[in-house]
Write a protein that holds these residues in place. Sequence first.
Motif, PDB file in Angstrom:
ATOM      1  N   GLU A  41       0.839  -1.197   0.000  1.00  0.00           N
ATOM      2  CA  GLU A  41       0.000   0.000   0.000  1.00  0.00           C
ATOM      3  C   GLU A  41       0.872   1.245   0.000  1.00  0.00           C
ATOM      4  O   GLU A  41       2.047   1.210   0.387  1.00  0.00           O
ATOM      5  CB  GLU A  41      -0.931   0.014   1.211  1.00  0.00           C
ATOM      6  CG  GLU A  41      -0.220   0.039   2.545  1.00  0.00           C
ATOM      7  CD  GLU A  41      -1.182  -0.019   3.716  1.00  0.00           C
ATOM      8  OE1 GLU A  41      -0.804   0.455   4.814  1.00  0.00           O
ATOM      9  OE2 GLU A  41      -2.297  -0.538   3.552  1.00  0.00           O
ATOM     10  N   MET A  42       0.281   2.343  -0.461  1.00  0.00           N
ATOM     11  CA  MET A  42       0.963   3.627  -0.487  1.00  0.00           C
ATOM     12  C   MET A  42       0.132   4.635   0.298  1.00  0.00           C
ATOM     13  O   MET A  42      -1.085   4.707   0.127  1.00  0.00           O
ATOM     14  CB  MET A  42       1.158   4.115  -1.926  1.00  0.00           C
ATOM     15  CG  MET A  42       1.975   5.395  -2.049  1.00  0.00           C
ATOM     16  SD  MET A  42       2.145   5.950  -3.776  1.00  0.00           S
ATOM     17  CE  MET A  42       0.523   6.683  -4.054  1.00  0.00           C
ATOM     18  N   THR A  43       0.777   5.426   1.159  1.00  0.00           N
ATOM     19  CA  THR A  43       0.085   6.405   1.985  1.00  0.00           C
ATOM     20  C   THR A  43       0.766   7.771   1.838  1.00  0.00           C
ATOM     21  O   THR A  43       1.989   7.856   1.973  1.00  0.00           O
ATOM     22  CB  THR A  43       0.109   5.997   3.461  1.00  0.00           C
ATOM     23  OG1 THR A  43      -0.409   4.663   3.596  1.00  0.00           O
ATOM     24  CG2 THR A  43      -0.705   6.943   4.312  1.00  0.00           C
ATOM     25  N   ASP A  49      -2.938   7.848  -0.393  1.00  0.00           N
ATOM     26  CA  ASP A  49      -3.281   7.227  -1.663  1.00  0.00           C
ATOM     27  C   ASP A  49      -3.320   8.247  -2.802  1.00  0.00           C
ATOM     28  O   ASP A  49      -3.001   7.923  -3.938  1.00  0.00           O
ATOM     29  CB  ASP A  49      -4.634   6.520  -1.551  1.00  0.00           C
ATOM     30  CG  ASP A  49      -4.995   5.785  -2.828  1.00  0.00           C
ATOM     31  OD1 ASP A  49      -4.264   4.860  -3.199  1.00  0.00           O
ATOM     32  OD2 ASP A  49      -5.993   6.150  -3.463  1.00  0.00           O
ATOM     33  N   VAL A  78       5.295  10.449   0.219  1.00  0.00           N
ATOM     34  CA  VAL A  78       4.492   9.239   0.362  1.00  0.00           C
ATOM     35  C   VAL A  78       5.345   8.161   1.014  1.00  0.00           C
ATOM     36  O   VAL A  78       6.574   8.205   0.987  1.00  0.00           O
ATOM     37  CB  VAL A  78       3.952   8.741  -0.999  1.00  0.00           C
ATOM     38  CG1 VAL A  78       3.059   9.782  -1.640  1.00  0.00           C
ATOM     39  CG2 VAL A  78       5.104   8.373  -1.930  1.00  0.00           C
ATOM     40  N   PHE A 138       5.626   3.805   1.483  1.00  0.00           N
ATOM     41  CA  PHE A 138       5.190   2.477   1.046  1.00  0.00           C
ATOM     42  C   PHE A 138       5.305   1.497   2.212  1.00  0.00           C
ATOM     43  O   PHE A 138       6.283   1.529   2.972  1.00  0.00           O
ATOM     44  CB  PHE A 138       6.039   1.983  -0.129  1.00  0.00           C
ATOM     45  CG  PHE A 138       5.774   2.693  -1.420  1.00  0.00           C
ATOM     46  CD1 PHE A 138       4.832   2.212  -2.313  1.00  0.00           C
ATOM     47  CD2 PHE A 138       6.468   3.847  -1.733  1.00  0.00           C
ATOM     48  CE1 PHE A 138       4.588   2.860  -3.505  1.00  0.00           C
ATOM     49  CE2 PHE A 138       6.222   4.513  -2.925  1.00  0.00           C
ATOM     50  CZ  PHE A 138       5.288   4.022  -3.815  1.00  0.00           C
ATOM     51  N   THR A 197       4.661  -2.753   2.976  1.00  0.00           N
ATOM     52  CA  THR A 197       4.410  -4.030   2.332  1.00  0.00           C
ATOM     53  C   THR A 197       4.511  -5.158   3.350  1.00  0.00           C
ATOM     54  O   THR A 197       5.165  -5.006   4.392  1.00  0.00           O
ATOM     55  CB  THR A 197       5.412  -4.275   1.186  1.00  0.00           C
ATOM     56  OG1 THR A 197       5.100  -5.487   0.518  1.00  0.00           O
ATOM     57  CG2 THR A 197       6.833  -4.358   1.715  1.00  0.00           C
ATOM     58  N   VAL A 207      11.503  -0.469  -3.463  1.00  0.00           N
ATOM     59  CA  VAL A 207      10.324  -0.294  -4.310  1.00  0.00           C
ATOM     60  C   VAL A 207      10.815   0.283  -5.625  1.00  0.00           C
ATOM     61  O   VAL A 207      11.500   1.319  -5.633  1.00  0.00           O
ATOM     62  CB  VAL A 207       9.303   0.654  -3.659  1.00  0.00           C
ATOM     63  CG1 VAL A 207       8.114   0.859  -4.586  1.00  0.00           C
ATOM     64  CG2 VAL A 207       8.847   0.104  -2.314  1.00  0.00           C
ATOM     65  N   ASP A 259       9.893   1.556  -9.617  1.00  0.00           N
ATOM     66  CA  ASP A 259       8.955   1.995 -10.646  1.00  0.00           C
ATOM     67  C   ASP A 259       9.623   1.724 -11.977  1.00  0.00           C
ATOM     68  O   ASP A 259      10.434   2.503 -12.444  1.00  0.00           O
ATOM     69  CB  ASP A 259       8.661   3.482 -10.468  1.00  0.00           C
ATOM     70  CG  ASP A 259       7.774   4.048 -11.574  1.00  0.00           C
ATOM     71  OD1 ASP A 259       7.218   3.243 -12.346  1.00  0.00           O
ATOM     72  OD2 ASP A 259       7.646   5.282 -11.676  1.00  0.00           O
ATOM     73  N   GLU A 283      10.067   7.477   3.629  1.00  0.00           N
ATOM     74  CA  GLU A 283       9.231   8.351   2.807  1.00  0.00           C
ATOM     75  C   GLU A 283      10.007   8.861   1.605  1.00  0.00           C
ATOM     76  O   GLU A 283      11.235   8.995   1.640  1.00  0.00           O
ATOM     77  CB  GLU A 283       8.710   9.543   3.625  1.00  0.00           C
ATOM     78  CG  GLU A 283       7.625   9.192   4.614  1.00  0.00           C
ATOM     79  CD  GLU A 283       7.030  10.422   5.264  1.00  0.00           C
ATOM     80  OE1 GLU A 283       5.861  10.363   5.679  1.00  0.00           O
ATOM     81  OE2 GLU A 283       7.738  11.464   5.339  1.00  0.00           O
ATOM     82  N   HIS A 322      -0.907   2.039  -9.276  1.00  0.00           N
ATOM     83  CA  HIS A 322      -1.556   3.207  -8.693  1.00  0.00           C
ATOM     84  C   HIS A 322      -1.900   4.179  -9.810  1.00  0.00           C
ATOM     85  O   HIS A 322      -1.045   4.561 -10.599  1.00  0.00           O
ATOM     86  CB  HIS A 322      -0.645   3.892  -7.681  1.00  0.00           C
ATOM     87  CG  HIS A 322      -1.269   5.086  -7.022  1.00  0.00           C
ATOM     88  ND1 HIS A 322      -1.245   6.335  -7.592  1.00  0.00           N
ATOM     89  CD2 HIS A 322      -1.959   5.208  -5.878  1.00  0.00           C
ATOM     90  CE1 HIS A 322      -1.879   7.180  -6.800  1.00  0.00           C
ATOM     91  NE2 HIS A 322      -2.325   6.526  -5.758  1.00  0.00           N
TER      92      HIS A 322
END
Length: 268
Positions: free
Chosen positions: A45-47, A49, A57, A59, A61, A77, A79, A103, A137
């Motif tokens: 999840e990412m917070t 969202d 943000v 992450f 897991t 993480v 991308d 973060e 996302h």
Amino acid sequence: MIISIAFLLIVPVLAHAELDRLLQEIFGNNDRRVNLDVLTVVQMEMTPDSPRDGQPVAFRTIIANGSRYEVKLVIAVLDGDRVVTQLKDAYLRPGNNQIDFPETNIQFSRGEQRCFTIQANIDHRWVPITMTTAFCHENSRRGHGVDLTVEGLRMTPDPASPGQEVSFVVRIRNDGRHIRGNIRIQDSDQVVVQTDTVRIPRGVTNFNLPSSRYTFQRMDTCFTVSVDVDRTPYQIDASEEYCANPTAWTLKSRKRDHRGNRDSRKEN
């Protein structure tokens, strides 16, 4: 006595060396023989969202370790092939492990979708860890700086009679930048009422919309709120759904959970 003292000093050292040798045989030096097949990313999840521009943000897991041994890895993480955030000392014990990454800042373009993976650094290269589901996302923000939420909708009079003139008050929360736009209430594709250009400041504001001789026609009338900003319409998400039925044409007792109704519509 000297022999006894020497024995007490040497035995723990030998035992520790033997333990290190066994661990090296299992996992290998520098994580070279770590079997990533026993690891699975079961949740991610990412917070927050929907981050605002420049907002960091985080992450989180959960990684399942199917072996009987603890694994120490450098995980990140990613991308695509770009590292977003990483953790140098991740200890994965047998069972499920919650990992919180540092973060970071991510810039999302409008309508952009990104898919992230969790990977381990093995022999100075990134190797993906199996994920139970893809974590993609999509930027849910309708535009740069436009972050609005409907927190309430009232109708006067309530209940209303057929053909009676009604007016609305909408409560909007603005977590983005100060904007100017036209607020519009719709019943499906029919415009109920709209304002001229108004100023929508940050924070929570009540807006009184002009009176309208709107005629309730459907058996279950549900209203949505949108804002035109720079000639671009943005439908505003609501914490609940605002609907009226022909028994009384009232909003007071027809407030329903927004997500629940949305899911039920998908099922129908």
